[in-house]
Design a protein around this motif. Structure first.
Motif, PDB file in Angstrom:
ATOM      1  N   LYS A 119       7.870   0.136   7.691  1.00  0.00           N
ATOM      2  CA  LYS A 119       8.503  -1.168   7.443  1.00  0.00           C
ATOM      3  C   LYS A 119       7.866  -1.896   6.260  1.00  0.00           C
ATOM      4  O   LYS A 119       8.100  -3.078   6.050  1.00  0.00           O
ATOM      5  N   GLN A 120       7.047  -1.196   5.503  1.00  0.00           N
ATOM      6  CA  GLN A 120       6.346  -1.793   4.370  1.00  0.00           C
ATOM      7  C   GLN A 120       6.690  -1.129   3.039  1.00  0.00           C
ATOM      8  O   GLN A 120       6.455  -1.703   1.994  1.00  0.00           O
ATOM      9  N   ARG A 121       7.205   0.104   3.089  1.00  0.00           N
ATOM     10  CA  ARG A 121       7.531   0.839   1.862  1.00  0.00           C
ATOM     11  C   ARG A 121       8.983   1.283   1.895  1.00  0.00           C
ATOM     12  O   ARG A 121       9.439   1.844   2.883  1.00  0.00           O
ATOM     13  N   LEU A 122       9.665   1.017   0.794  1.00  0.00           N
ATOM     14  CA  LEU A 122      11.062   1.387   0.643  1.00  0.00           C
ATOM     15  C   LEU A 122      11.170   2.359  -0.525  1.00  0.00           C
ATOM     16  O   LEU A 122      10.797   2.027  -1.645  1.00  0.00           O
ATOM     17  N   TYR A 123      11.640   3.555  -0.246  1.00  0.00           N
ATOM     18  CA  TYR A 123      11.821   4.583  -1.270  1.00  0.00           C
ATOM     19  C   TYR A 123      13.288   4.597  -1.672  1.00  0.00           C
ATOM     20  O   TYR A 123      14.151   4.881  -0.837  1.00  0.00           O
ATOM     21  N   LEU A 124      13.584   4.284  -2.936  1.00  0.00           N
ATOM     22  CA  LEU A 124      14.937   4.376  -3.468  1.00  0.00           C
ATOM     23  C   LEU A 124      15.013   5.647  -4.297  1.00  0.00           C
ATOM     24  O   LEU A 124      14.283   5.804  -5.279  1.00  0.00           O
ATOM     25  N   ILE A 125      15.902   6.555  -3.920  1.00  0.00           N
ATOM     26  CA  ILE A 125      15.953   7.885  -4.520  1.00  0.00           C
ATOM     27  C   ILE A 125      17.262   8.031  -5.299  1.00  0.00           C
ATOM     28  O   ILE A 125      18.339   8.119  -4.718  1.00  0.00           O
ATOM     29  N   TYR A 126      17.139   8.042  -6.611  1.00  0.00           N
ATOM     30  CA  TYR A 126      18.271   8.208  -7.511  1.00  0.00           C
ATOM     31  C   TYR A 126      18.367   9.685  -7.877  1.00  0.00           C
ATOM     32  O   TYR A 126      17.371  10.284  -8.298  1.00  0.00           O
ATOM     33  N   THR A 127      19.534  10.284  -7.701  1.00  0.00           N
ATOM     34  CA  THR A 127      19.695  11.703  -8.042  1.00  0.00           C
ATOM     35  C   THR A 127      20.790  11.871  -9.090  1.00  0.00           C
ATOM     36  O   THR A 127      21.799  11.166  -9.076  1.00  0.00           O
ATOM     37  N   LYS A 128      20.516  12.802  -9.977  1.00  0.00           N
ATOM     38  CA  LYS A 128      21.503  13.212 -10.978  1.00  0.00           C
ATOM     39  C   LYS A 128      21.409  14.720 -11.070  1.00  0.00           C
ATOM     40  O   LYS A 128      20.415  15.256 -11.567  1.00  0.00           O
ATOM     41  N   GLY A 129      22.409  15.389 -10.514  1.00  0.00           N
ATOM     42  CA  GLY A 129      22.345  16.852 -10.453  1.00  0.00           C
ATOM     43  C   GLY A 129      21.203  17.275  -9.551  1.00  0.00           C
ATOM     44  O   GLY A 129      21.076  16.798  -8.428  1.00  0.00           O
ATOM     45  N   LYS A 132      15.766  14.177  -9.415  1.00  0.00           N
ATOM     46  CA  LYS A 132      15.699  12.933  -8.645  1.00  0.00           C
ATOM     47  C   LYS A 132      14.522  12.112  -9.140  1.00  0.00           C
ATOM     48  O   LYS A 132      13.528  12.654  -9.635  1.00  0.00           O
ATOM     49  N   VAL A 133      14.683  10.806  -9.035  1.00  0.00           N
ATOM     50  CA  VAL A 133      13.624   9.867  -9.398  1.00  0.00           C
ATOM     51  C   VAL A 133      13.516   8.871  -8.260  1.00  0.00           C
ATOM     52  O   VAL A 133      14.483   8.201  -7.913  1.00  0.00           O
ATOM     53  N   THR A 134      12.321   8.783  -7.686  1.00  0.00           N
ATOM     54  CA  THR A 134      12.085   7.927  -6.527  1.00  0.00           C
ATOM     55  C   THR A 134      11.229   6.733  -6.915  1.00  0.00           C
ATOM     56  O   THR A 134      10.082   6.895  -7.339  1.00  0.00           O
ATOM     57  N   LEU A 135      11.801   5.548  -6.768  1.00  0.00           N
ATOM     58  CA  LEU A 135      11.040   4.311  -6.965  1.00  0.00           C
ATOM     59  C   LEU A 135      10.557   3.858  -5.595  1.00  0.00           C
ATOM     60  O   LEU A 135      11.324   3.824  -4.641  1.00  0.00           O
ATOM     61  N   VAL A 136       9.275   3.521  -5.515  1.00  0.00           N
ATOM     62  CA  VAL A 136       8.685   3.063  -4.268  1.00  0.00           C
ATOM     63  C   VAL A 136       8.431   1.572  -4.368  1.00  0.00           C
ATOM     64  O   VAL A 136       7.737   1.105  -5.279  1.00  0.00           O
ATOM     65  N   PHE A 137       9.039   0.821  -3.456  1.00  0.00           N
ATOM     66  CA  PHE A 137       8.852  -0.621  -3.390  1.00  0.00           C
ATOM     67  C   PHE A 137       8.047  -0.967  -2.163  1.00  0.00           C
ATOM     68  O   PHE A 137       8.203  -0.344  -1.117  1.00  0.00           O
ATOM     69  N   ARG A 138       7.185  -1.958  -2.278  1.00  0.00           N
ATOM     70  CA  ARG A 138       6.387  -2.434  -1.155  1.00  0.00           C
ATOM     71  C   ARG A 138       6.806  -3.847  -0.806  1.00  0.00           C
ATOM     72  O   ARG A 138       7.067  -4.663  -1.681  1.00  0.00           O
ATOM     73  N   CYS A 139       6.859  -4.099   0.476  1.00  0.00           N
ATOM     74  CA  CYS A 139       7.277  -5.417   0.961  1.00  0.00           C
ATOM     75  C   CYS A 139       6.226  -6.458   0.595  1.00  0.00           C
ATOM     76  O   CYS A 139       5.030  -6.243   0.767  1.00  0.00           O
ATOM     77  N   ASN A 140       6.687  -7.586   0.063  1.00  0.00           N
ATOM     78  CA  ASN A 140       5.757  -8.686  -0.289  1.00  0.00           C
ATOM     79  C   ASN A 140       5.428  -9.501   0.940  1.00  0.00           C
ATOM     80  O   ASN A 140       6.160  -9.718   1.800  1.00  0.00           O
TER      81      ASN A 140
END
Length: 140
Positions: A119-129, A132-140
């Motif tokens: 509940k503290q880290r959000l992984y946004l996974i963008y894929t193209k073919g 993939k590129v995963t941005l990791v966001f942390r809850c403030n």
């Protein structure tokens, strides 16, 4: 008469299914809502700086990803079709559109996979073919 009964049954089932889907989507949006700060770099690309980004997600699905260091706009819009592991980002057509670093080919309507950990880290996974590129966001 049988056709009318069948139609009514299908109509009621559709409404019930839609209601359940909306409740489920609200649950997932609630888990995503809040203020988030991006880690220094994507998981797969340590040579790209992404620590400048911040994200806000409202309970109704409205979101903004922006440059918190320079104050520049990034992307904003609404999250659609939220499931337990994917969302569709529907970016506003009237707003600036500057996708995050390493997501340069992102479209204004884009499917993104995600994971929430602790509940503290959000992984946004963008894929193209196959990439993939995963941005990791942390809850403030």
């Amino acid at each position: 008469m049988k056709k009318i009964k069948l139609f009514l049954i299908l109509f009621i089932c559709t409404i019930l299914f839609s209601s359940c889907k909306n409740q489920e989507q609200k649950k997932y949006l609630k888990n995503l809502s809040g203020e988030w700060k991006c880690d220094e770099s994507p998981l797969e690309l340590k040579n790209i700086y992404s620590g400048y980004m911040a994200m806000r997600i409202d309970k109704n699905g409205k979101f903004t990803i922006y440059d918190a260091e320079a104050g520049n706009p990034g992307i904003k819009g609404k999250m659609e079709s939220v499931t337990k592991d994917q969302i569709i980002l529907n970016c506003s057509k009237d707003e600036d559109f500057d996708p995050p670093a390493s997501w340069e080919t992102m479209k204004k309507t884009q499917k993104i996979h995600y994971k929430i950990k602790d509940k503290q880290r959000l992984y946004l996974i963008y894929t193209k073919g196959n990439d993939k590129v995963t941005l990791v966001f942390r809850c403030n």
